[in-house]
Write a protein that holds these residues in place. Structure first.
Motif: not given
Ligand SMILES: *Cc1c(COP(=O)(O)O)cnc(C)c1O
Length: 405
Positions: A85-93
């Motif tokens: 989820l951290e990666r998904a949030c970082t990539l999508t802002g």
């Protein structure tokens, strides 16, 4: 006809109309049928297989993770969910994410979040919240989601439907402004309508919608289940217009072509409406899915699949637009998300799709008149050249047959 087709037709509900081909194996951009015939997959499971079939890194990771830890439910923390989820949030802002499995579940999650935000933050009167969606939309198949469909077949026989949805013309910013009122919780929109026929809205539409939503304290929620993760040539389709939605829905390719993995992502203030017990899913965020999802995101970035989609999409679209035939009314799309609109007076999309299948090219019609091309993003230029040749020849054949009759 194949025994396998008979068996499936006999025991499986006929809620689909499959092409008459029985697939048994796949690798990269190709699939094979039971007789060993090879096909180029230009559909990629409605964009769920953007990474290509049986991607080496994903297959290896699944084999390892299956033995270690698969499903424990969200009753416990795991070592896999946080990093995913951290990666998904970082990539999508986005600030936070709620993991689900299918696209429809993530859309339902978005609807719940928007409604609860309307009551608890915006101050809308109980049970009065409205969500604006677009005519021609496709957001999934649950009762609440088909309640906002404009497609009669998606609704016929399935009523009564929950209220609280309102439809506006896609691409028309004035229609959106006119539909907003004090009860409006959210505007839910696909950056390009996929199942609706690869419909690209006018330039600036999404940006203008974002500004309208800000002005009226309405949430902007982008359904990128199909357009997201490189499909249109950017990581997210909203990046084409530098739009920052309050909520974002991902699915399909998030599972790397292996598992159903979806999520609703949002700004902290919006996601904060959920408290323990409000909403959930037994399989949502399971460690196997989370491991696959994280690897799928990493591959997408490391292998620069969005840029590949942009370059190959441009190349394919240019070649398709050069085909000179009255059969083709329009070629539209973005990246490797392309629709060929067939003149309905001359043929059907299904007839073209079946002729392409005979030649070893798998595509799929959407509605009666659009041939959808959405291959895995790893497709090579040589494979695209081969596809262009097949499409040219099929269109030629149809033109010749029509002139001869
Ligand atoms: C496919 C799709 C969905 C639904 O996803 P499922 O996994 O089939 O439930 C939702 N929104 C869009 C834009 C889609 O293309």
């Amino acid at each position: 006809m194949s025994k396998r087709i008979d068996l499936e037709a006999r025991y499986c509900a006929s809620n689909y109309h499959p092409l008459p081909v029985v697939l048994t194996r796949a690798e990269g951009a190709h699939v094979w049928d039971e007789s060993g015939k090879k096909y180029l997959d230009m559909m990629s499971a409605y964009s769920a297989v953007s990474h290509g079939h049986a991607h080496e890194r994903l297959v290896k990771l699944v084999q390892e993770q299956v033995e270690r830890l698969c499903v424990v439910s969200r009753a416990y923390y795991t070592d896999k969910l946080g990093p995913f989820l951290e990666r998904a949030c970082t990539l999508t802002g986005q600030d936070m994410a709620l993991p689900m499995n299918t696209g429809a579940e993530a859309v339902e999650t978005a609807i719940k979040a928007a409604r609860k935000w309307a009551y608890t933050v915006k101050g809308v009167e109980t049970d009065k919240a409205e969500i604006i969606a677009c005519r021609g939309n496709f957001h999934g198949r649950t009762i609440a989601i088909v309640a906002m469909s404009s497609e009669p077949q998606y609704q016929f026989g399935f009523g009564p439907f929950p209220p609280g949805f309102c439809l506006v013309e896609y691409g028309n910013i004035d229609a959106l402004e006119a539909a907003i009122n004090e009860n409006t919780a959210a505007f839910l929109v696909e950056p390009i309508q996929g199942e609706g026929g690869i419909v690209v809205p006018p330039d600036g539409y999404l940006k203008a919608a974002e500004e309208l939503c800000r002005k009226h304290n309405v949430l902007l929620i982008a359904d990128e289940v199909q357009t997201g993760l490189g499909r249109t040539g950017k990581f997210l389709a909203i990046e084409h217009e530098d739009v920052h939605p309050d909520g974002l829905i991902l699915g399909k390719a998030l599972g790397g072509g292996i598992l159903p993995v979806s999520m609703f992502l949002a700004r902290r203030e919006l996601m904060a409406v959920f408290t323990p017990g409000d909403h959930g899913s037994t399989f949502g965020g399971n460690p196997l899915a989370a491991a696959v999802g994280l690897e799928a995101l990493n591959i997408l970035i490391e292998d620069e699949l969005p840029a590949k989609s942009a370059a190959m999409g441009e190349y394919l679209m240019t070649a398709l637009r050069e085909i000179d035939s009255p059969l083709i009314r329009e070629v539209r799309g973005r990246g490797l998300f392309i629709g060929i609109e067939i003149d309905s007076a001359l043929s059907t999309a299904r007839a073209i799709v079946e002729a392409l299948m005979e030649r070893g090219l798998l595509s799929k019609e959407t509605h009666a008149t659009v041939v959808r091309l959405a291959p895995p993003l790893i497709i090579s230029q040589a494979e695209i050249d081969w596809a262009i040749l097949q499409i040219r020849e099929v269109i030629d054949e149809f033109d010749r047959l029509r002139l001869a009759s």
